[in-house]
Motif scaffolding. Sequence first.
Motif, PDB file in Angstrom:
ATOM      1  N   LEU A   3       0.840  -1.197   0.000  1.00 18.37           N
ATOM      2  CA  LEU A   3       0.000   0.000   0.000  1.00 18.37           C
ATOM      3  C   LEU A   3       0.876   1.248   0.000  1.00 18.37           C
ATOM      4  CD1 LEU A   3      -2.560  -1.106   2.724  1.00 18.37           C
ATOM      5  CD2 LEU A   3      -2.851  -1.182   0.247  1.00 18.37           C
ATOM      6  N   ASN A   4       0.368   2.301  -0.626  1.00 14.24           N
ATOM      7  CA  ASN A   4       1.098   3.564  -0.640  1.00 14.24           C
ATOM      8  C   ASN A   4       1.196   4.136   0.769  1.00 14.24           C
ATOM      9  OD1 ASN A   4       1.346   3.492  -3.421  1.00 14.24           O
ATOM     10  ND2 ASN A   4      -0.475   4.729  -3.763  1.00 14.24           N
ATOM     11  N   ILE A   5       2.328   4.755   1.078  1.00  8.85           N
ATOM     12  CA  ILE A   5       2.524   5.437   2.352  1.00  8.85           C
ATOM     13  C   ILE A   5       2.475   6.928   2.067  1.00  8.85           C
ATOM     14  CG2 ILE A   5       4.111   5.882   4.245  1.00  8.85           C
ATOM     15  CD1 ILE A   5       5.259   3.098   3.774  1.00  8.85           C
ATOM     16  N   GLU A   6       1.585   7.617   2.760  1.00  9.84           N
ATOM     17  CA  GLU A   6       1.450   9.051   2.554  1.00  9.84           C
ATOM     18  C   GLU A   6       1.698   9.786   3.864  1.00  9.84           C
ATOM     19  OE1 GLU A   6      -2.038  10.323   0.531  1.00  9.84           O
ATOM     20  OE2 GLU A   6      -2.103   8.527  -0.710  1.00  9.84           O
ATOM     21  N   ARG A   7       2.193  10.982   3.755  1.00  6.08           N
ATOM     22  CA  ARG A   7       2.450  11.819   4.908  1.00  6.08           C
ATOM     23  C   ARG A   7       1.268  12.763   5.105  1.00  6.08           C
ATOM     24  NH1 ARG A   7       6.736  16.605   5.038  1.00  6.08           N
ATOM     25  NH2 ARG A   7       6.306  17.281   7.132  1.00  6.08           N
ATOM     26  N   ASP A   8       0.817  12.916   6.340  1.00  2.46           N
ATOM     27  CA  ASP A   8      -0.258  13.852   6.653  1.00  2.46           C
ATOM     28  C   ASP A   8       0.362  15.235   6.836  1.00  2.46           C
ATOM     29  OD1 ASP A   8      -2.328  15.371   7.637  1.00  2.46           O
ATOM     30  OD2 ASP A   8      -2.931  13.921   9.168  1.00  2.46           O
ATOM     31  N   LEU A   9       0.182  16.097   5.871  1.00  3.86           N
ATOM     32  CA  LEU A   9       0.802  17.419   5.896  1.00  3.86           C
ATOM     33  C   LEU A   9       0.199  18.329   6.960  1.00  3.86           C
ATOM     34  CD1 LEU A   9       1.072  18.023   2.046  1.00  3.86           C
ATOM     35  CD2 LEU A   9       2.849  17.212   3.608  1.00  3.86           C
ATOM     36  N   PHE A  10      -0.965  17.968   7.479  1.00  3.95           N
ATOM     37  CA  PHE A  10      -1.641  18.818   8.452  1.00  3.95           C
ATOM     38  C   PHE A  10      -1.517  18.296   9.888  1.00  3.95           C
ATOM     39  CE2 PHE A  10      -3.686  19.413   4.349  1.00  3.95           C
ATOM     40  CZ  PHE A  10      -3.498  20.779   4.209  1.00  3.95           C
ATOM     41  N   PHE A  11      -0.770  17.208  10.082  1.00  2.00           N
ATOM     42  CA  PHE A  11      -0.572  16.649  11.425  1.00  2.00           C
ATOM     43  C   PHE A  11       0.307  17.587  12.240  1.00  2.00           C
ATOM     44  CE2 PHE A  11       2.101  14.137  14.341  1.00  2.00           C
ATOM     45  CZ  PHE A  11       1.109  13.630  15.152  1.00  2.00           C
ATOM     46  N   THR A  12      -0.144  17.934  13.435  1.00  2.00           N
ATOM     47  CA  THR A  12       0.636  18.750  14.357  1.00  2.00           C
ATOM     48  C   THR A  12       0.935  17.911  15.588  1.00  2.00           C
ATOM     49  OG1 THR A  12      -0.512  20.725  13.595  1.00  2.00           O
ATOM     50  CG2 THR A  12       0.675  20.897  15.668  1.00  2.00           C
ATOM     51  N   GLU A  13       2.192  17.691  15.852  1.00  6.72           N
ATOM     52  CA  GLU A  13       2.613  16.859  16.977  1.00  6.72           C
ATOM     53  C   GLU A  13       2.411  17.624  18.281  1.00  6.72           C
ATOM     54  OE1 GLU A  13       6.782  15.082  18.659  1.00  6.72           O
ATOM     55  OE2 GLU A  13       6.606  15.471  16.522  1.00  6.72           O
ATOM     56  N   ARG A  14       1.566  17.074  19.168  1.00  8.09           N
ATOM     57  CA  ARG A  14       1.327  17.684  20.472  1.00  8.09           C
ATOM     58  C   ARG A  14       2.045  16.921  21.579  1.00  8.09           C
ATOM     59  NH1 ARG A  14      -3.619  16.768  18.201  1.00  8.09           N
ATOM     60  NH2 ARG A  14      -4.150  15.361  19.878  1.00  8.09           N
ATOM     61  N   PHE A  15       2.482  15.725  21.266  1.00 11.65           N
ATOM     62  CA  PHE A  15       3.182  14.849  22.200  1.00 11.65           C
ATOM     63  C   PHE A  15       4.357  14.237  21.450  1.00 11.65           C
ATOM     64  CE2 PHE A  15      -1.258  14.938  23.465  1.00 11.65           C
ATOM     65  CZ  PHE A  15      -1.196  15.118  24.832  1.00 11.65           C
ATOM     66  N   PRO A  16       5.332  13.667  22.158  1.00  9.33           N
ATOM     67  CA  PRO A  16       6.403  12.953  21.452  1.00  9.33           C
ATOM     68  C   PRO A  16       5.825  11.791  20.636  1.00  9.33           C
ATOM     69  CG  PRO A  16       6.985  13.294  23.765  1.00  9.33           C
ATOM     70  CD  PRO A  16       5.539  13.710  23.605  1.00  9.33           C
ATOM     71  N   LEU A  17       6.436  11.494  19.511  1.00  8.73           N
ATOM     72  CA  LEU A  17       5.927  10.422  18.645  1.00  8.73           C
ATOM     73  C   LEU A  17       5.872   9.084  19.371  1.00  8.73           C
ATOM     74  CD1 LEU A  17       7.523  11.274  15.203  1.00  8.73           C
ATOM     75  CD2 LEU A  17       5.152  11.542  15.919  1.00  8.73           C
ATOM     76  N   SER A  18       6.771   8.873  20.328  1.00  6.20           N
ATOM     77  CA  SER A  18       6.761   7.622  21.089  1.00  6.20           C
ATOM     78  C   SER A  18       5.447   7.455  21.854  1.00  6.20           C
ATOM     79  CB  SER A  18       7.950   7.565  22.040  1.00  6.20           C
ATOM     80  OG  SER A  18       7.923   8.667  22.938  1.00  6.20           O
ATOM     81  N   VAL A  19       4.856   8.546  22.298  1.00  2.00           N
ATOM     82  CA  VAL A  19       3.572   8.484  23.014  1.00  2.00           C
ATOM     83  C   VAL A  19       2.464   8.043  22.059  1.00  2.00           C
ATOM     84  CG1 VAL A  19       1.821   9.861  24.220  1.00  2.00           C
ATOM     85  CG2 VAL A  19       4.246  10.175  24.748  1.00  2.00           C
ATOM     86  N   TYR A  20       2.450   8.602  20.847  1.00  2.17           N
ATOM     87  CA  TYR A  20       1.465   8.182  19.843  1.00  2.17           C
ATOM     88  C   TYR A  20       1.624   6.689  19.530  1.00  2.17           C
ATOM     89  CZ  TYR A  20       0.301  13.055  18.762  1.00  2.17           C
ATOM     90  OH  TYR A  20      -0.124  14.353  18.821  1.00  2.17           O
ATOM     91  N   ALA A  21       2.879   6.243  19.386  1.00  2.00           N
ATOM     92  CA  ALA A  21       3.136   4.839  19.043  1.00  2.00           C
ATOM     93  C   ALA A  21       2.663   3.900  20.155  1.00  2.00           C
ATOM     94  CB  ALA A  21       4.621   4.633  18.760  1.00  2.00           C
TER      95      ALA A  21
END
Length: 60
Positions: free
Chosen positions: A8-26
Amino acid sequence: MPKGPLGLNIERDLFFTERFPLSVYARAARRAGRIVESDQSLRNELEANETIGSIESSKD
């Protein structure tokens, strides 16, 4: 365009604003089994990680 392991294609969300460290999202996503964007869920994950970190640092 880059492809993921399932082709599947991998796309970047250009409107994503990180409010926490990426490790927290993961970690929150792994725990929930889905992408998590709820501030409350992410704050809970961040607090849980900080608690674990303080327990581990007190062992030293």
